[in-house]
Design an enzyme around this catalytic site. Structure first.
Site, PDB file in Angstrom:
ATOM      1  N   HIS A  24       0.833  -1.207   0.000  1.00  0.00           N
ATOM      2  CA  HIS A  24       0.000   0.000   0.000  1.00  0.00           C
ATOM      3  C   HIS A  24       0.868   1.258   0.000  1.00  0.00           C
ATOM      4  O   HIS A  24       0.618   2.208  -0.757  1.00  0.00           O
ATOM      5  CB  HIS A  24      -0.926  -0.019   1.215  1.00  0.00           C
ATOM      6  CG  HIS A  24      -1.516   1.303   1.564  1.00  0.00           C
ATOM      7  ND1 HIS A  24      -2.357   2.007   0.725  1.00  0.00           N
ATOM      8  CD2 HIS A  24      -1.382   2.071   2.679  1.00  0.00           C
ATOM      9  CE1 HIS A  24      -2.719   3.137   1.306  1.00  0.00           C
ATOM     10  NE2 HIS A  24      -2.141   3.210   2.489  1.00  0.00           N
TER      11      HIS A  24
ATOM     12  N   HIS B 288       3.381   7.490   5.549  1.00  0.00           N
ATOM     13  CA  HIS B 288       2.138   8.156   5.955  1.00  0.00           C
ATOM     14  C   HIS B 288       1.327   7.420   7.016  1.00  0.00           C
ATOM     15  O   HIS B 288       0.569   8.031   7.737  1.00  0.00           O
ATOM     16  CB  HIS B 288       1.268   8.489   4.732  1.00  0.00           C
ATOM     17  CG  HIS B 288       0.559   7.330   4.134  1.00  0.00           C
ATOM     18  ND1 HIS B 288       1.070   6.609   3.072  1.00  0.00           N
ATOM     19  CD2 HIS B 288      -0.633   6.768   4.439  1.00  0.00           C
ATOM     20  CE1 HIS B 288       0.227   5.657   2.743  1.00  0.00           C
ATOM     21  NE2 HIS B 288      -0.811   5.726   3.567  1.00  0.00           N
TER      22      HIS B 288
ATOM     23  N   GLU C 200       0.153   6.300  12.625  1.00  0.00           N
ATOM     24  CA  GLU C 200      -1.231   5.858  12.843  1.00  0.00           C
ATOM     25  C   GLU C 200      -1.328   4.363  13.146  1.00  0.00           C
ATOM     26  O   GLU C 200      -2.143   3.951  13.973  1.00  0.00           O
ATOM     27  CB  GLU C 200      -2.054   6.185  11.595  1.00  0.00           C
ATOM     28  CG  GLU C 200      -3.516   5.876  11.704  1.00  0.00           C
ATOM     29  CD  GLU C 200      -4.256   6.348  10.465  1.00  0.00           C
ATOM     30  OE1 GLU C 200      -5.082   5.584   9.969  1.00  0.00           O
ATOM     31  OE2 GLU C 200      -3.989   7.467   9.995  1.00  0.00           O
ATOM     32  N   ASP C 201      -0.509   3.550  12.488  1.00  0.00           N
ATOM     33  CA  ASP C 201      -0.704   2.103  12.551  1.00  0.00           C
ATOM     34  C   ASP C 201       0.417   1.320  13.219  1.00  0.00           C
ATOM     35  O   ASP C 201       0.415   0.086  13.186  1.00  0.00           O
ATOM     36  CB  ASP C 201      -0.911   1.559  11.132  1.00  0.00           C
ATOM     37  CG  ASP C 201      -2.217   2.037  10.524  1.00  0.00           C
ATOM     38  OD1 ASP C 201      -3.159   2.331  11.285  1.00  0.00           O
ATOM     39  OD2 ASP C 201      -2.294   2.128   9.290  1.00  0.00           O
TER      40      ASP C 201
ATOM     41  N   ASP D 208      -2.715   8.167  -0.959  1.00  0.00           N
ATOM     42  CA  ASP D 208      -3.053   7.149   0.037  1.00  0.00           C
ATOM     43  C   ASP D 208      -4.446   6.581  -0.233  1.00  0.00           C
ATOM     44  O   ASP D 208      -4.640   5.370  -0.354  1.00  0.00           O
ATOM     45  CB  ASP D 208      -2.972   7.780   1.427  1.00  0.00           C
ATOM     46  CG  ASP D 208      -3.665   6.988   2.515  1.00  0.00           C
ATOM     47  OD1 ASP D 208      -3.673   5.737   2.460  1.00  0.00           O
ATOM     48  OD2 ASP D 208      -4.198   7.620   3.458  1.00  0.00           O
TER      49      ASP D 208
END
Length: 193
Positions: free
Chosen positions: A55, A81, A85-86, A136
Site C-alpha cells: 500500500h 504516511h 497511525e498504525d 493514500d
C-alpha cells in the site's frame, strides 16, 4: 480504463524504474524511508491480505509516475504516511529521523481521534499533504471491490465520494482519476452499508 498501481512489485523494482526519473539523493532518501516503514509495519496486512508495504509503495508510485512529484520530503511522507497511525512509532521519531517537514506531512494525514473531524481537518491541509492523502486513498480504493466486507466497500465508497473527491477538485490528474473511479464504482452506492 481506470489506471491502477501495483506495490506488489516491491521496492527494488520500483527503485530501478525510478532511477531514470529521480536524483540519486532522492532514491537514497527513499531507501531509508522504505526500510524504516518495512521495519515498523513488519508483518501487518491489508484487509484483503496483502503485505502493508505494498500500500505504501502504491501511494509512492501514484505520486512519482502519475502526478510527477519529485519533492523528496513529499515522497518520503507517502512511504511513511501510516507509520504513526498504525504502529507504535511517534511523530517525534519521524521528525528526528526524517526531518520536520516529513513529520509535518505525516502529521497531517495521521488520523487521531474522531474520523469525521480528521476528514474535515484535511480541508485546511497544505497542498503537499493533500497530495499524500489523495495518493493514500487512491491506493485504498483502486481495488475497493476486493475488500472482504461488502458493507465496508459501500461505506468507504460513500465516504470517499463525500470527503475525498472534493479534495481532488482542481488537482489535475487526481481530479480526473477520482471522477473516473467514482463512475466506475457507482454501483457500490447501492449496497447496504
Amino acid at each position: 480504463m481506470l489506471r491502477t498501481f501495483d506495490g506488489s512489485v516491491g521496492w527494488p523494482a520500483l527503485r530501478t524504474r525510478y532511477a531514470g526519473e529521480l536524483p540519486a539523493a532522492t532514491l537514497a532518501a527513499l531507501d531509508e524511508a522504505v526500510e524504516f516503514a518495512a521495519e515498523r509495519h513488519g508483518d501487518q496486512r491489508r484487509p484483503a491480505g496483502e503485505p502493508y508495504l505494498e500500500h505504501l509503495l502504491e501511494a509512492l508510485d501514484v505520486l512519482v509516475t502519475a502526478v510527477g512529484a519529485r519533492d523528496p520530503d513529499v515522497l518520503r511522507a507517502a512511504v511513511l504516511h501510516d507509520v504513526v497511525e498504525d504502529t507504535p512509532t511517534t511523530l517525534d521519531e519521524v521528525r528526528e529521523r526524517f526531518g520536520p517537514r516529513v513529520a509535518e506531512l505525516v502529521g497531517w494525514v495521521t488520523k487521531e481521534g474522531d474520523r469525521a473531524a480528521y476528514l474535515e481537518r484535511l480541508r485546511d491541509a497544505p497542498d503537499a499533504a493533500l497530495a499524500v492523502k489523495l495518493a493514500d486513498r487512491l491506493s485504498n480504493v483502486q481495488r475497493l471491490r476486493t475488500h472482504p466486507r461488502p458493507a465496508k466497500r459501500a461505506s468507504y465508497y460513500r465516504e470517499t465520494v463525500a470527503t475525498i473527491v472534493p479534495l481532488a477538485a482542481g488537482r489535475g490528474w487526481f481530479e480526473e482519476w477520482y471522477r473516473d473511479w467514482q463512475t466506475a464504482h457507482a454501483d457500490l452506492d447501492r449496497e447496504p452499508a
